[in-house]
Scaffold this motif. Structure first.
Motif, PDB file in Angstrom:
ATOM      1  N   LYS A 254       1.022  -1.308   0.104  1.00 11.25           N
ATOM      2  CA  LYS A 254       0.105  -0.079  -0.338  1.00 11.25           C
ATOM      3  C   LYS A 254       0.663   1.484  -0.194  1.00 11.25           C
ATOM      4  O   LYS A 254       0.143   2.498  -0.524  1.00 11.25           O
ATOM      5  CB  LYS A 254      -1.086  -0.155   1.146  1.00 11.25           C
ATOM      6  CG  LYS A 254      -1.958  -1.213   0.930  1.00 11.25           C
ATOM      7  CD  LYS A 254      -2.693  -1.095   2.702  1.00 11.25           C
ATOM      8  CE  LYS A 254      -3.829  -2.408   2.787  1.00 11.25           C
ATOM      9  NZ  LYS A 254      -3.977  -2.663   3.883  1.00 11.25           N
ATOM     10  N   THR A 255       2.292   1.358   0.533  1.00  5.86           N
ATOM     11  CA  THR A 255       3.053   2.175   0.398  1.00  5.86           C
ATOM     12  C   THR A 255       3.212   2.351  -0.647  1.00  5.86           C
ATOM     13  O   THR A 255       4.102   4.327  -1.119  1.00  5.86           O
ATOM     14  CB  THR A 255       4.339   2.230   1.685  1.00  5.86           C
ATOM     15  OG1 THR A 255       4.883   1.257   1.061  1.00  5.86           O
ATOM     16  CG2 THR A 255       3.906   1.998   2.784  1.00  5.86           C
ATOM     17  N   ARG A 256       3.134   1.969  -1.654  1.00  3.96           N
ATOM     18  CA  ARG A 256       3.455   2.387  -3.042  1.00  3.96           C
ATOM     19  C   ARG A 256       2.181   3.278  -3.535  1.00  3.96           C
ATOM     20  O   ARG A 256       2.952   3.618  -5.197  1.00  3.96           O
ATOM     21  CB  ARG A 256       3.734   1.196  -4.145  1.00  3.96           C
ATOM     22  CG  ARG A 256       4.911   0.067  -3.891  1.00  3.96           C
ATOM     23  CD  ARG A 256       4.097  -0.951  -4.671  1.00  3.96           C
ATOM     24  NE  ARG A 256       4.634  -0.385  -6.201  1.00  3.96           N
ATOM     25  CZ  ARG A 256       4.281  -1.335  -7.493  1.00  3.96           C
ATOM     26  NH1 ARG A 256       4.138  -2.409  -6.505  1.00  3.96           N
ATOM     27  NH2 ARG A 256       4.592  -0.622  -8.529  1.00  3.96           N
TER      28      ARG A 256
ATOM     29  N   ARG B 130     -11.631  10.282  -0.636  1.00  4.49           N
ATOM     30  CA  ARG B 130     -10.860   9.170   0.385  1.00  4.49           C
ATOM     31  C   ARG B 130      -9.801   7.540   0.463  1.00  4.49           C
ATOM     32  O   ARG B 130     -10.232   6.642  -0.758  1.00  4.49           O
ATOM     33  CB  ARG B 130     -11.907   9.231   1.556  1.00  4.49           C
ATOM     34  CG  ARG B 130     -12.839   9.819   2.017  1.00  4.49           C
ATOM     35  CD  ARG B 130     -14.080   9.074   2.737  1.00  4.49           C
ATOM     36  NE  ARG B 130     -13.540   8.083   3.718  1.00  4.49           N
ATOM     37  CZ  ARG B 130     -14.043   7.794   4.188  1.00  4.49           C
ATOM     38  NH1 ARG B 130     -14.458   6.650   3.271  1.00  4.49           N
ATOM     39  NH2 ARG B 130     -13.804   6.726   4.719  1.00  4.49           N
ATOM     40  N   LYS B 131      -8.285   8.007  -0.104  1.00  7.54           N
ATOM     41  CA  LYS B 131      -7.785   6.967  -0.200  1.00  7.54           C
ATOM     42  C   LYS B 131      -7.072   6.539   0.854  1.00  7.54           C
ATOM     43  O   LYS B 131      -6.187   6.024   1.239  1.00  7.54           O
ATOM     44  CB  LYS B 131      -6.102   7.940  -0.369  1.00  7.54           C
ATOM     45  CG  LYS B 131      -6.825   9.372  -1.549  1.00  7.54           C
ATOM     46  CD  LYS B 131      -7.128   8.378  -2.615  1.00  7.54           C
ATOM     47  CE  LYS B 131      -6.594   8.925  -4.281  1.00  7.54           C
ATOM     48  NZ  LYS B 131      -7.444  10.873  -3.720  1.00  7.54           N
ATOM     49  N   LEU B 132      -8.745   5.986   1.299  1.00  4.52           N
ATOM     50  CA  LEU B 132      -8.797   3.950   1.263  1.00  4.52           C
ATOM     51  C   LEU B 132      -9.356   2.854   1.050  1.00  4.52           C
ATOM     52  O   LEU B 132      -9.463   2.856  -0.618  1.00  4.52           O
ATOM     53  CB  LEU B 132      -9.594   4.418   2.988  1.00  4.52           C
ATOM     54  CG  LEU B 132      -9.392   5.760   3.285  1.00  4.52           C
ATOM     55  CD1 LEU B 132     -10.616   5.916   4.723  1.00  4.52           C
ATOM     56  CD2 LEU B 132      -8.437   5.841   4.927  1.00  4.52           C
ATOM     57  N   ASP B 133      -8.748   1.642   1.473  1.00  7.22           N
ATOM     58  CA  ASP B 133      -8.667   0.802   0.817  1.00  7.22           C
ATOM     59  C   ASP B 133     -10.029   0.153   0.447  1.00  7.22           C
ATOM     60  O   ASP B 133     -10.064   0.162  -1.064  1.00  7.22           O
ATOM     61  CB  ASP B 133      -8.425  -0.509   1.733  1.00  7.22           C
ATOM     62  CG  ASP B 133      -6.728  -0.183   2.580  1.00  7.22           C
ATOM     63  OD1 ASP B 133      -6.065   0.732   2.170  1.00  7.22           O
ATOM     64  OD2 ASP B 133      -6.844  -1.123   3.707  1.00  7.22           O
ATOM     65  N   ASP B 134     -11.138   0.500   1.508  1.00  6.24           N
ATOM     66  CA  ASP B 134     -12.022   0.016   0.778  1.00  6.24           C
ATOM     67  C   ASP B 134     -12.719   0.718  -0.341  1.00  6.24           C
ATOM     68  O   ASP B 134     -13.475   0.604  -1.766  1.00  6.24           O
ATOM     69  CB  ASP B 134     -13.202  -0.131   1.150  1.00  6.24           C
ATOM     70  CG  ASP B 134     -13.060  -1.465   2.197  1.00  6.24           C
ATOM     71  OD1 ASP B 134     -11.696  -1.768   2.343  1.00  6.24           O
ATOM     72  OD2 ASP B 134     -14.236  -2.145   3.259  1.00  6.24           O
TER      73      ASP B 134
END
Length: 277
Positions: free
Chosen positions: A80-82, A102-106
């Motif tokens: 995810k850090t990429r 919102r740059k969150l996973d889901d």
């Protein structure tokens, strides 16, 4: 072979396991492999494959259309850090990225799935052929949790549920009623190392799905690497939500946990919110 199924592959063994299971069911696997993430073996196991850089959504869609793909799955991990330093989107990928507030996973994965479905490609649950990999309920090794450890599991469970509700992460590290680490973008292993170093020894790790978890992607997963990381910081417990997360290399994981003296337990929550071990 019958109709093709698309595979958007990250790292780890999950894409390989999915490919094998899908082919056993006579599905032709059309794999999209991510550079610096996907194992190179997938290129040879899949029926046809291509390599993309992170963010090349347009290339994925074109490839699937060329191969007649109408159903696809997401399998495997992406570092995810990429996303902030190693993403090279094409025009379609950049357009979608700029729409996500919102740059969150889901949020990210749902947006990509929505874009695929807008192109006539239905996104299926990543476990559609691998239900046997769900984490079992109960103690799965030789070691049983103490009363103090059970108390920490209950405490950490509530914390993990809240960070999941906020779409932050799927794992927390606790000890004696204190939160030592909360998983965010760095991933589970890094969170375990950080929390374990603060604990000194005896860290308790709780890993669970997010409330409302979309089974199409980003299910929690554990395996021998998780145990090795926990053992490296002299951790004592791994508690995982049973039936809602994946377990890879079960026998090897149990053997590694037994050697390290680590408790491994699958936990369920009843309708009243009580934990069942």
């Amino acid at each position: 072979m019958s109709t093709p199924i698309g595979l958007i592959a990250g790292g780890g063994q999950f894409p390989l396991l999915f490919t094998e299971a899908a082919q056993e069911r006579k599905r032709r696997v059309v794999a999209v492999c991510h550079q610096n993430e996907t194992q190179v073996e997938l290129e040879h196991c899949a029926d046809v494959s291509c390599w993309v850089k992170l963010g090349q959504l347009g290339k994925i869609i074109r490839f699937f259309h060329e191969q007649g793909v109408r159903e696809a799955v997401f399998c495997g991990t992406i570092t995810k850090t990429r996303m902030f330093k190693d993403i090279l989107p094409d025009f379609k990928g950049l357009t979608l990225w700029n729409k996500i507030d919102r740059k969150l996973d889901d949020a990210i994965l749902r947006a990509v799935a929505g874009a695929l479905e807008g192109e006539g490609i239905t996104v299926l649950a990543s476990t559609c052929y691998l239900e046997h990999l769900f984490f079992p309920k109960g103690i799965i090794g030789k070691r049983k949790p103490s009363q103090e450890q059970l108390t920490d599991i209950r405490f950490g469970w509530k914390i993990a549920r809240e960070i999941g509700r906020l779409d932050i992460g799927q794992c927390v590290v606790v000890r004696e009623g204190a939160v030592l680490a909360v998983e965010a973008i760095e991933g589970t292993d890094a969170a375990i190392r950080r929390g374990g170093q603060l604990s000194g020894s005896g860290a308790v790790v709780i890993k669970m799905k997010k409330p409302g978890q979309d089974f199409r992607f980003d299910l929690p997963a554990t395996g021998t690497k998780t145990i090795e990381t926990l053992a490296s910081v002299k951790g004592s417990v791994l508690a995982v939500e049973a039936g809602q997360s994946l377990l890879f290399d079960c026998e090897a994981m149990i053997a590694a946990a037994d050697r390290a003296g680590i408790v491994v337990v699958g936990v369920e929550e009843d309708e009243a919110g009580e934990l069942i071990f």
